[in-house]
Motif scaffolding. Sequence first.
Motif, PDB file in Angstrom:
ATOM      1  N   LYS A 192       0.829  -1.209   0.000  1.00  0.00           N
ATOM      2  CA  LYS A 192       0.000   0.000   0.000  1.00  0.00           C
ATOM      3  C   LYS A 192       0.865   1.262   0.000  1.00  0.00           C
ATOM      4  O   LYS A 192       0.554   2.243  -0.689  1.00  0.00           O
ATOM      5  N   LEU A 193       1.933   1.242   0.762  1.00  0.00           N
ATOM      6  CA  LEU A 193       2.826   2.400   0.801  1.00  0.00           C
ATOM      7  C   LEU A 193       3.516   2.603  -0.546  1.00  0.00           C
ATOM      8  O   LEU A 193       3.708   3.734  -1.002  1.00  0.00           O
ATOM      9  N   LYS A 194       3.875   1.501  -1.196  1.00  0.00           N
ATOM     10  CA  LYS A 194       4.505   1.599  -2.512  1.00  0.00           C
ATOM     11  C   LYS A 194       3.502   2.136  -3.531  1.00  0.00           C
ATOM     12  O   LYS A 194       3.834   3.004  -4.355  1.00  0.00           O
ATOM     13  N   ALA A 195       2.279   1.634  -3.472  1.00  0.00           N
ATOM     14  CA  ALA A 195       1.249   2.093  -4.407  1.00  0.00           C
ATOM     15  C   ALA A 195       0.934   3.573  -4.208  1.00  0.00           C
ATOM     16  O   ALA A 195       0.625   4.282  -5.168  1.00  0.00           O
ATOM     17  N   ALA A 196       1.033   4.032  -2.973  1.00  0.00           N
ATOM     18  CA  ALA A 196       0.767   5.442  -2.670  1.00  0.00           C
ATOM     19  C   ALA A 196       1.958   6.335  -3.003  1.00  0.00           C
ATOM     20  O   ALA A 196       1.891   7.546  -2.838  1.00  0.00           O
ATOM     21  N   GLN A 197       3.056   5.711  -3.454  1.00  0.00           N
ATOM     22  CA  GLN A 197       4.274   6.422  -3.853  1.00  0.00           C
ATOM     23  C   GLN A 197       4.831   7.280  -2.711  1.00  0.00           C
ATOM     24  O   GLN A 197       5.305   8.399  -2.921  1.00  0.00           O
ATOM     25  N   THR A 198       4.781   6.744  -1.504  1.00  0.00           N
ATOM     26  CA  THR A 198       5.403   7.429  -0.373  1.00  0.00           C
ATOM     27  C   THR A 198       6.927   7.319  -0.499  1.00  0.00           C
ATOM     28  O   THR A 198       7.446   6.427  -1.161  1.00  0.00           O
ATOM     29  N   THR A 199       7.626   8.214   0.158  1.00  0.00           N
ATOM     30  CA  THR A 199       9.093   8.211   0.091  1.00  0.00           C
ATOM     31  C   THR A 199       9.724   7.371   1.202  1.00  0.00           C
ATOM     32  O   THR A 199      10.943   7.198   1.218  1.00  0.00           O
ATOM     33  N   VAL A 200       8.917   6.844   2.115  1.00  0.00           N
ATOM     34  CA  VAL A 200       9.459   6.079   3.229  1.00  0.00           C
ATOM     35  C   VAL A 200      10.152   4.808   2.723  1.00  0.00           C
ATOM     36  O   VAL A 200       9.718   4.172   1.772  1.00  0.00           O
ATOM     37  N   LYS A 201      11.259   4.460   3.382  1.00  0.00           N
ATOM     38  CA  LYS A 201      11.968   3.220   3.079  1.00  0.00           C
ATOM     39  C   LYS A 201      11.536   2.178   4.108  1.00  0.00           C
ATOM     40  O   LYS A 201      11.685   2.384   5.314  1.00  0.00           O
ATOM     41  N   VAL A 202      10.998   1.059   3.626  1.00  0.00           N
ATOM     42  CA  VAL A 202      10.474   0.026   4.517  1.00  0.00           C
ATOM     43  C   VAL A 202      11.551  -1.017   4.800  1.00  0.00           C
ATOM     44  O   VAL A 202      12.131  -1.593   3.879  1.00  0.00           O
ATOM     45  N   VAL A 203      11.799  -1.246   6.078  1.00  0.00           N
ATOM     46  CA  VAL A 203      12.729  -2.290   6.513  1.00  0.00           C
ATOM     47  C   VAL A 203      11.936  -3.306   7.332  1.00  0.00           C
ATOM     48  O   VAL A 203      11.355  -2.957   8.363  1.00  0.00           O
TER      49      VAL A 203
END
Length: 223
Positions: A69-80
């Motif tokens: 969902k975060l990727k689809a929303a094109q957020t800049t956060v890096k997920v670890v």
Amino acid sequence: MPIKLIIADDHALLRQGIKNVLSLEPDFDVIGEAADGDEAIRQVEELNPDILLLDVNMPRLNGLEVTRKLKAAQTTVKVVILTMHDDESYVLEVIKSGAVGYLLKDIEPGMLVKAIRIVFNGQSFIYPTLAQRLFGELSRQEEKRHEVPAMLERRKEERLTYREVEVLQLIGRGMSNQEIAQKLFLSEKTVKNHLTNIFRKINVVDRTQAVLYAIKHKIVVLE
């Protein structure tokens, strides 16, 4: 500027333990905590962190769903991802979902800090004991999917120009387009064109997949 982090895990005691470790670093700032997947997404949208430390087994939305969902929303956060799952096929699924880091919960505090810094600087980080197994799994899946003869695969790699290999190596070192342009005395537009050609030639869609390809084919070597 400090590295802004959110910790998302449904175990309050574990969240507090991670927060205590990270708070010892003067350039780290834990700006939020989340106990479920929905809350993790809300926190990211409201607080705009640099990095989200995310457990996979979360209530409401699990880690994979949150990452997608975060990727689809094109957020800049890096997920670890921070989890107990150490199966390489699971790691691969997480990477495909858009995460740029995969750590096991028994990680030493020093390595956790190192991993966060590496990810913040634009590189991917996979728990060392999983990395080699992951690339083996990538190899098996690639062979099964494409069934390309070894000679044809070598020809495919040879299509990368010398300049494209240079750019791919610098991506692997975590450099931004601007930094690559300065390093190679190119314009950012030229760097972007090289990236477009690299992604097409090695059949990937983003920088994380390109780095994985580069490590697997020894264009970039893990330290």
